[in-house]
Design an enzyme around this catalytic site. Structure first.
Site, PDB file in Angstrom:
ATOM      1  CG  PHE A  94      -4.819  -4.130   3.959  1.00  0.00           C
ATOM      2  CD1 PHE A  94      -5.051  -5.327   4.618  1.00  0.00           C
ATOM      3  CD2 PHE A  94      -5.618  -3.815   2.861  1.00  0.00           C
ATOM      4  CE1 PHE A  94      -6.062  -6.194   4.198  1.00  0.00           C
ATOM      5  CE2 PHE A  94      -6.615  -4.672   2.431  1.00  0.00           C
ATOM      6  CZ  PHE A  94      -6.842  -5.862   3.103  1.00  0.00           C
ATOM      7  CB  CYS A 226      -2.522 -10.317  -4.668  1.00  0.00           C
ATOM      8  SG  CYS A 226      -0.916 -11.089  -4.516  1.00  0.00           S
ATOM      9  CD  GLU A 327      -8.636  -7.688  -5.753  1.00  0.00           C
ATOM     10  OE1 GLU A 327      -8.531  -6.453  -5.860  1.00  0.00           O
ATOM     11  OE2 GLU A 327      -7.671  -8.437  -5.535  1.00  0.00           O
TER      12      GLU A 327
HETATM   13  P1  NAD Z   1      -5.036   0.174  -2.007  1.00  0.00           P
HETATM   14  O1  NAD Z   1      -4.902   0.330  -3.477  1.00  0.00           O
HETATM   15  O2  NAD Z   1      -6.224   0.742  -1.333  1.00  0.00           O
HETATM   16  O3  NAD Z   1      -3.757   0.843  -1.257  1.00  0.00           O
HETATM   17  C1  NAD Z   1      -2.423   0.502  -1.609  1.00  0.00           C
HETATM   18  C2  NAD Z   1      -1.514   1.689  -1.284  1.00  0.00           C
HETATM   19  O4  NAD Z   1      -1.906   2.805  -2.086  1.00  0.00           O
HETATM   20  C3  NAD Z   1      -1.577   2.139   0.169  1.00  0.00           C
HETATM   21  O5  NAD Z   1      -0.268   2.428   0.615  1.00  0.00           O
HETATM   22  C4  NAD Z   1      -2.442   3.383   0.132  1.00  0.00           C
HETATM   23  O6  NAD Z   1      -2.064   4.340   1.095  1.00  0.00           O
HETATM   24  C5  NAD Z   1      -2.183   3.937  -1.274  1.00  0.00           C
HETATM   25  N1  NAD Z   1      -3.357   4.593  -1.859  1.00  0.00           N
HETATM   26  C6  NAD Z   1      -4.668   4.258  -1.688  1.00  0.00           C
HETATM   27  N2  NAD Z   1      -5.469   5.066  -2.428  1.00  0.00           N
HETATM   28  C7  NAD Z   1      -4.647   5.927  -3.076  1.00  0.00           C
HETATM   29  C8  NAD Z   1      -4.863   7.000  -4.000  1.00  0.00           C
HETATM   30  N3  NAD Z   1      -6.098   7.328  -4.381  1.00  0.00           N
HETATM   31  N4  NAD Z   1      -3.788   7.658  -4.463  1.00  0.00           N
HETATM   32  C9  NAD Z   1      -2.544   7.326  -4.085  1.00  0.00           C
HETATM   33  N5  NAD Z   1      -2.269   6.324  -3.224  1.00  0.00           N
HETATM   34  C10 NAD Z   1      -3.302   5.638  -2.719  1.00  0.00           C
HETATM   35  O7  NAD Z   1      -4.901  -1.405  -1.699  1.00  0.00           O
HETATM   36  P2  NAD Z   1      -5.120  -2.165  -0.317  1.00  0.00           P
HETATM   37  O8  NAD Z   1      -6.572  -2.197   0.009  1.00  0.00           O
HETATM   38  O9  NAD Z   1      -4.159  -1.674   0.721  1.00  0.00           O
HETATM   39  O10 NAD Z   1      -4.626  -3.641  -0.715  1.00  0.00           O
HETATM   40  C11 NAD Z   1      -5.451  -4.590  -1.343  1.00  0.00           C
HETATM   41  C12 NAD Z   1      -5.242  -4.611  -2.851  1.00  0.00           C
HETATM   42  O11 NAD Z   1      -3.871  -4.898  -3.135  1.00  0.00           O
HETATM   43  C13 NAD Z   1      -6.025  -5.725  -3.539  1.00  0.00           C
HETATM   44  O12 NAD Z   1      -6.564  -5.197  -4.728  1.00  0.00           O
HETATM   45  C14 NAD Z   1      -4.986  -6.779  -3.832  1.00  0.00           C
HETATM   46  O13 NAD Z   1      -5.277  -7.629  -4.927  1.00  0.00           O
HETATM   47  C15 NAD Z   1      -3.786  -5.942  -4.109  1.00  0.00           C
HETATM   48  N6  NAD Z   1      -2.558  -6.687  -3.964  1.00  0.00           N
HETATM   49  C16 NAD Z   1      -1.928  -7.072  -5.097  1.00  0.00           C
HETATM   50  C17 NAD Z   1      -0.752  -7.826  -5.018  1.00  0.00           C
HETATM   51  C18 NAD Z   1      -0.068  -8.265  -6.275  1.00  0.00           C
HETATM   52  O14 NAD Z   1       1.017  -8.829  -6.172  1.00  0.00           O
HETATM   53  N7  NAD Z   1      -0.628  -8.078  -7.442  1.00  0.00           N
HETATM   54  C19 NAD Z   1      -0.241  -8.156  -3.769  1.00  0.00           C
HETATM   55  C20 NAD Z   1      -0.906  -7.730  -2.624  1.00  0.00           C
HETATM   56  C21 NAD Z   1      -2.078  -6.988  -2.741  1.00  0.00           C
END
Ligand code: NAD
Length: 434
Positions: A94, A226, A327
């Site tokens: 998101f 991130c 985190e």
């Molecule tokens: P999230 O893991 O909740 O969701 C990410 C994606 O995965 C979404 O599209 C969601 O629909 C899907 N998803 C969620 N739960 C799932 C499941 N159980 N099975 C399959 N798909 C699923 O992450 P978020 O809250 O949207 O984003 C924040 C996280 O992203 C933080 O941990 C942040 O550090 C990380 N992030 C990392 C980077 C990087 O470059 N390393 C960049 C941006 C964000």
């Protein structure tokens, strides 16, 4: 059909897309602020970083060049070609709804693949707008596709036999799951996860400048980045001066609605996220930390129902405690004090995440030691958010990344293509005929 479109013709759509994105920077910025909460300036910055990736992908005719060796034996030549994988998909988080898809989309498409994006269900509107712009470029139908949904949509993409590669960005737990499922179904996978991003402050650092840069890193995008630094490890005497400096920078940050002028930090994404973050601050206190700037229970006048957590700073954090290792993904900074640089690097290298680590110092020798020894994918020296430009690959180490080739730049070109080696024999006596 898209694969047969010459790379030079493919990139014509990217030139159009760059122009359209430039024309719609502000409109996209408004959409992101409305759905994601970050400030308008932060949203526009995000769109600009997305555009950088379109610019790099315009170089695909050169980036796709393979290798040729003539006469590896008499009359025999050998070539390496790069060919697309077919259909590939990206699953996005998101927090950067415009930028993160562009770490993958331009490269995948420029390499001749068709591309499916599954954005976060929390911030789907920026992708809607981006795909409207793709349509305006005249790109053939089906080359880029948008699929909305949550886990069910993700699982279908992971299982689908015609999807050749998965790029994922999100939390580490889901990244690990997606990597396991994608590879078990025979797909390539690159899965970027969560982070903690510790910062070491040496006693010789310029404290005022360091506090300002660290505050921008920790509290920018409400800590939902991130590359947000969420732990500061002060070495020696820095432990006396840094807390005061960061306290002032944190307490003076203006929090509010992201479209209002002068606002430096918006709300966090959901009410659940706010209560999770506030709960973790409480847990840190129970582990023995002292809250020196408390952002819990604060409201913004006129937006009383907003999910605001104000900048929060905790001192005397236990480096071995539970909260120091996980985190938080909110505007919360923990402070740790150690005796020397070795101890500080030891804490970073013992941690489960390895996205970014930074060092603030005036010493070249300390900087070199840190750059050499830190087990992280991105290093900042006197920088608080070490985000690589689009022509460098981007990702972390350890639990911050599952896979090998990263997003952006040349790594993306390698990830989205498979190599084919061709060995050809044309005996010399045959050419004598001509
Ligand atoms: P999230 O893991 O909740 O969701 C990410 C994606 O995965 C979404 O599209 C969601 O629909 C899907 N998803 C969620 N739960 C799932 C499941 N159980 N099975 C399959 N798909 C699923 O992450 P978020 O809250 O949207 O984003 C924040 C996280 O992203 C933080 O941990 C942040 O550090 C990380 N992030 C990392 C980077 C990087 O470059 N390393 C960049 C941006 C964000």
């Amino acid at each position: 059909e898209w694969r047969r479109t010459p790379p030079n013709d493919r990139v014509q759509y990217f030139y159009k897309m760059k122009g359209l994105l430039e024309e719609h920077v502000e409109e996209l910025g408004c959409i992101i602020t409305e759905e994601c909460g970050k400030t308008f300036e932060e949203s526009v910055g995000e769109v600009r970083r997305a555009i950088e990736n379109v610019e790099v992908a315009c170089g695909i005719p050169m980036l796709l060049q393979g290798y040729n060796n003539e006469d590896i034996a008499s009359g025999i030549d050998e070539h390496m070609l790069r060919q697309p994988l077919g259909v590939v998909a990206t699953i996005a988080p998101f927090n950067f709804p415009a930028m993160v898809p562009f770490w993958f989309m331009p490269y995948a498409v420029a390499c001749g693949n068709c591309f499916i994006l599954k954005p976060s269900e929390k911030t789907p509107m920026a992708s809607e707008k981006v795909f409207e712009l793709w349509q305006q470029t005249g790109i053939p139908a089906g080359v880029v596709q948008l699929v909305n949904g949550g886990k069910e949509a993700v699982d279908r993409l992971l299982e689908h036999e015609e999807v050749g590669a998965i790029s994922f960005v999100g939390s580490s737990e889901v990244a690990r799951y997606v990597y396991g499922q994608a590879t078990a179904h025979g797909k390539r996978a690159q899965c970027q996860g969560g982070a903690k991003n510790p910062v070491i402050v040496m006693p010789d650092a310029d404290m005022e400048m360091t506090a300002k840069i660290v505050a921008d890193s920790s509290f920018g995008c409400a800590g939902q980045r991130c590359l947000a630094s969420s732990l500061v490890i002060s070495v020696g005497e820095a432990g006396e001066s840094f807390p005061e400096a960061i306290k002032a920078a944190a307490a003076s940050r203006k929090v509010g609605y992201g479209m209002d002028k002068g606002v430096e930090m918006g709300p966090v994404i959901t009410a659940e996220s706010k209560s999770r973050i506030e709960g973790l601050i409480g847990q840190w206190e129970k582990e023995g930390a002292q809250v020196i700037v408390d952002g819990r229970g604060c409201t913004v006048s006129g937006y009383e129902r907003g999910n605001f957590v104000f900048p929060t700073v905790l001192e005397n954090v236990d480096p071995m405690g539970e909260v120091a290792g996980i985190e938080i993904f909110g505007p919360v900074l923990g402070l740790i004090q150690v005796a020397d640089l070795d101890e500080a690097i030891g804490l970073i290298n013992g941690a489960r995440y390895g996205n970014m680590a930074c060092l603030f110092t005036d010493s070249g020798a300390a900087a070199r030691k840190f750059r050499y020894e830190a087990t992280v994918g991105n290093v900042g020296i006197n920088i608080g958010v070490a985000a690589p430009m689009a022509f460098f690959p981007f990702s972390g180490w350890k639990n911050s990344f599952f896979g090998d080739l990263h997003g952006q730049g040349r790594h993306a070109v390698e990830f989205f293509t498979q190599t084919k080696i061709v060995v050809e024999r044309w005996p010399r006596e045959w050419s004598r005929k001509f």
